[in-house]
Write a protein that holds these residues in place. Structure first.
Motif, PDB file in Angstrom:
ATOM      1  N   LYS A  94       0.832  -1.206   0.000  1.00  0.00           N
ATOM      2  CA  LYS A  94       0.000   0.000   0.000  1.00  0.00           C
ATOM      3  C   LYS A  94       0.865   1.254   0.000  1.00  0.00           C
ATOM      4  O   LYS A  94       0.597   2.227  -0.723  1.00  0.00           O
ATOM      5  N   GLU A  95       1.928   1.266   0.808  1.00  0.00           N
ATOM      6  CA  GLU A  95       2.826   2.411   0.853  1.00  0.00           C
ATOM      7  C   GLU A  95       3.574   2.571  -0.463  1.00  0.00           C
ATOM      8  O   GLU A  95       3.736   3.696  -0.968  1.00  0.00           O
ATOM      9  N   MET A  96       4.035   1.477  -1.031  1.00  0.00           N
ATOM     10  CA  MET A  96       4.824   1.548  -2.258  1.00  0.00           C
ATOM     11  C   MET A  96       4.027   2.100  -3.428  1.00  0.00           C
ATOM     12  O   MET A  96       4.561   2.825  -4.276  1.00  0.00           O
ATOM     13  N   VAL A  97       2.745   1.757  -3.515  1.00  0.00           N
ATOM     14  CA  VAL A  97       1.943   2.146  -4.680  1.00  0.00           C
ATOM     15  C   VAL A  97       1.060   3.351  -4.398  1.00  0.00           C
ATOM     16  O   VAL A  97       0.289   3.765  -5.264  1.00  0.00           O
ATOM     17  N   ASN A  98       1.161   3.915  -3.192  1.00  0.00           N
ATOM     18  CA  ASN A  98       0.403   5.110  -2.816  1.00  0.00           C
ATOM     19  C   ASN A  98      -1.103   4.897  -2.948  1.00  0.00           C
ATOM     20  O   ASN A  98      -1.826   5.739  -3.494  1.00  0.00           O
ATOM     21  N   ASP A 242       1.745   4.680  -9.080  1.00  0.00           N
ATOM     22  CA  ASP A 242       1.093   5.515  -8.082  1.00  0.00           C
ATOM     23  C   ASP A 242      -0.407   5.424  -8.317  1.00  0.00           C
ATOM     24  O   ASP A 242      -0.923   5.947  -9.308  1.00  0.00           O
ATOM     25  N   MET A 243      -1.106   4.749  -7.416  1.00  0.00           N
ATOM     26  CA  MET A 243      -2.531   4.503  -7.628  1.00  0.00           C
ATOM     27  C   MET A 243      -3.339   5.796  -7.707  1.00  0.00           C
ATOM     28  O   MET A 243      -4.281   5.898  -8.496  1.00  0.00           O
ATOM     29  N   LYS A 244      -2.971   6.791  -6.916  1.00  0.00           N
ATOM     30  CA  LYS A 244      -3.737   8.035  -6.931  1.00  0.00           C
ATOM     31  C   LYS A 244      -3.533   8.804  -8.223  1.00  0.00           C
ATOM     32  O   LYS A 244      -4.450   9.454  -8.727  1.00  0.00           O
ATOM     33  N   GLU A 245      -2.337   8.745  -8.790  1.00  0.00           N
ATOM     34  CA  GLU A 245      -2.068   9.433 -10.052  1.00  0.00           C
ATOM     35  C   GLU A 245      -2.631   8.670 -11.245  1.00  0.00           C
ATOM     36  O   GLU A 245      -3.178   9.269 -12.173  1.00  0.00           O
ATOM     37  N   ILE A 246      -2.508   7.354 -11.240  1.00  0.00           N
ATOM     38  CA  ILE A 246      -2.937   6.550 -12.391  1.00  0.00           C
ATOM     39  C   ILE A 246      -4.454   6.546 -12.508  1.00  0.00           C
ATOM     40  O   ILE A 246      -5.005   6.680 -13.603  1.00  0.00           O
ATOM     41  N   GLY A 247      -5.150   6.359 -11.403  1.00  0.00           N
ATOM     42  CA  GLY A 247      -6.601   6.502 -11.398  1.00  0.00           C
ATOM     43  C   GLY A 247      -7.380   5.333 -11.958  1.00  0.00           C
ATOM     44  O   GLY A 247      -8.528   5.497 -12.380  1.00  0.00           O
ATOM     45  N   ALA A 248      -6.813   4.138 -11.957  1.00  0.00           N
ATOM     46  CA  ALA A 248      -7.524   2.956 -12.445  1.00  0.00           C
ATOM     47  C   ALA A 248      -8.512   2.452 -11.392  1.00  0.00           C
ATOM     48  O   ALA A 248      -8.379   2.738 -10.201  1.00  0.00           O
ATOM     49  N   ASP A 249      -9.493   1.684 -11.863  1.00  0.00           N
ATOM     50  CA  ASP A 249     -10.405   1.014 -10.927  1.00  0.00           C
ATOM     51  C   ASP A 249      -9.745  -0.236 -10.358  1.00  0.00           C
ATOM     52  O   ASP A 249      -9.917  -0.558  -9.170  1.00  0.00           O
ATOM     53  N   PHE A 250      -9.011  -0.946 -11.213  1.00  0.00           N
ATOM     54  CA  PHE A 250      -8.309  -2.168 -10.818  1.00  0.00           C
ATOM     55  C   PHE A 250      -6.898  -2.109 -11.401  1.00  0.00           C
ATOM     56  O   PHE A 250      -6.710  -1.656 -12.530  1.00  0.00           O
ATOM     57  N   TYR A 251      -5.932  -2.590 -10.633  1.00  0.00           N
ATOM     58  CA  TYR A 251      -4.534  -2.539 -11.078  1.00  0.00           C
ATOM     59  C   TYR A 251      -3.816  -3.709 -10.430  1.00  0.00           C
ATOM     60  O   TYR A 251      -3.948  -3.949  -9.228  1.00  0.00           O
ATOM     61  N   THR A 252      -3.048  -4.430 -11.234  1.00  0.00           N
ATOM     62  CA  THR A 252      -2.307  -5.575 -10.681  1.00  0.00           C
ATOM     63  C   THR A 252      -0.861  -5.544 -11.133  1.00  0.00           C
ATOM     64  O   THR A 252      -0.543  -5.072 -12.227  1.00  0.00           O
TER      65      THR A 252
END
Length: 443
Positions: A94-98, A242-252
């Protein structure tokens, strides 16, 4: 369960942030790197980290300790250590991918499993009438083969229509990809159909290209695509995540490819979706995907528990994972340029569209004329020259004269040395000088 997760996250949050963002000052030495990977077959130029990744000895030792804990007293391990250990791994990820919250992070075996979870969810939407028969799932033409099969197994059988985005290769700019994506999206919306899901790679496998995911997701939002799933099997440790920047619904993304974990472990990020379920139904069904995934029956969970050990390993390098990522990128571009100059060919992408892998054109005289030729040449390079590298066949376009039809996907990881790439260069040069063509290889 959420309150327990919050408690652990609050306890570990500042420490984990410190670990992930501020690597230790002690820097690993070349001899220590050699020792960490001394279990590799030294007779092989292993320039294919992209396929299966690598795992250093210190992380393997940590994995073995987890395995012994289970074998020593399984009940104690299950009731007192497993869930806590997996939560710690999830918190680090969680920390690594924001990500916003640890509950958005589930650990699964690999990106293929994550794709099955998302596409199973899409199939239910078709079967239950949330999506209408003939509505569209969009995917890139260069989507990973297993993901294409998963779309066929789940979406097509449930009544969805699949539209592929044809991508150019070689490719020279993000604009080429964005243009083709817009065209395919418009095609998918024809006849009043809805595009329900877009499946977008972050780093395509073969050919390997870094896709402008943020731009494509923004287009999806503007055009009313219901959900976006990013298959980023290579991303952690290979490109920016970066999950917050990328903005996808699902990401793996897998952690056994470029983050030094043993096989197999991946994370699945899901934003604002509580109705995902693991395909393997066990006692935890209905308690949320993260909890379901943490127990799918008696099996070896050790790969999912060594994320802290892998983090400790990468933080022995200057700059931590960011430093490793940057140096791998620079090195693979340099080695790709060296090879293309030696063979008088070209690279498949500019440097900003590659990660820790790059596509290098092979001499046309090798006569790579099919996928079968590419596989046979790969086997020949392994058996005759001790070089492990994937080969990609690119069919010639109509009207092309003398095109390159074969490309090698070279990787660079911390254990690689310049001699690995010289070995590949010299082996191909030997084949060319001897008049070799792929027609000489038996089936």
């Amino acid at each position: 369960m959420a309150s327990n997760n919050n408690h652990v996250e609050e306890q570990n949050g500042s420490a984990l942030s410190h670990i992930t963002k501020k690597p230790k000052l002690s820097i690993i030495t070349p001899s220590e790197i050699e020792s960490e990977f001394s279990h590799h077959d030294l007779s092989v130029a292993r320039i294919n980290n992209g396929s299966f990744g690598c795992c250093p000895a210190s992380v393997i030792a940590g994995q073995q300790q987890w395995q012994l804990k289970f074998l020593r007293q399984p009940d104690h391990f299950y009731f007192n250590e497993l869930k806590r250990g997996i939560l710690q791994s999830r918190t680090i990820i969680k920390e690594m991918v924001n990500a916003q919250h640890v509950d958005e992070i589930s650990i699964v075996d690999n990106a293929t499993t994550a794709a099955a979870i998302v596409l199973q969810h899409t199939a239910w939407a078709f079967r239950e009438g949330t999506f209408q028969k003939g509505d569209v799932v969009l995917m890139l033409h260069y989507a990973y083969g297993a993901v294409k099969k998963s779309i066929e197994a789940y979406v097509t059988r449930a009544g969805g229509k699949v539209v592929e985005v044809p991508l150019p290769f070689p490719v020279s700019s993000n604009d080429e990809i964005i243009t083709e994506f817009r065209k395919a999206l418009e095609s998918g919306k024809g006849d009043g159909k809805r595009v329900r899901l877009a499946v977008i790679d972050h780093v395509t496998s073969m050919p390997s290209v870094v896709i402008p995911v943020k731009e494509l997701i923004q287009i999806c939002r503007e055009e009313g695509v219901d959900q976006v799933f990013v298959d980023a099997a290579h991303s952690i440790g290979c490109t920016d995540v970066d999950m917050k920047e990328i903005g996808a619904d699902f990401y793996t993304s897998n952690l056994h490819k470029w983050f030094f974990c043993p096989p197999s472990i991946a994370f699945l990020y899901s934003r604002k979706c509580s109705d995902l379920h693991h395909p393997v139904v066990s006692h935890e069904y209905g308690n949320g995907l993260a909890v379901e995934s943490a127990w799918i029956g008696t099996r070896d969970y050790s790969a999912q528990l060594v994320v802290p050990a892998a983090l400790e390993f990468v933080n022995r390098f200057e700059g931590g994972i960011e430093g490793i990522k940057r140096r791998n990128h620079d090195a693979v571009v340099e080695m790709g340029q060296m090879l293309s100059e030696a063979w008088e060919t070209h690279l498949g992408t500019p440097r900003h569209m590659c990660s820790s892998m790059i596509m290098v054109g092979l001499p046309a005289s090798l006569g790579i004329a099919s996928d079968s030729d590419a596989l046979k040449l790969r086997t020949h390079l392994r058996d005759a020259f001790g070089v492990e590298v994937p080969i990609y066949y690119r069919p010639p376009r109509d009207g092309e004269v003398g095109p390159l039809t074969g490309y090698a996907r070279i990787s660079h990881q911390v254990y690689n040395k310049v001699d690995d790439y010289y070995k590949f260069r010299d082996g191909v040069n030997q084949l060319v000088q001897s008049g070799f063509t792929c027609t000489l290889l038996s089936e």
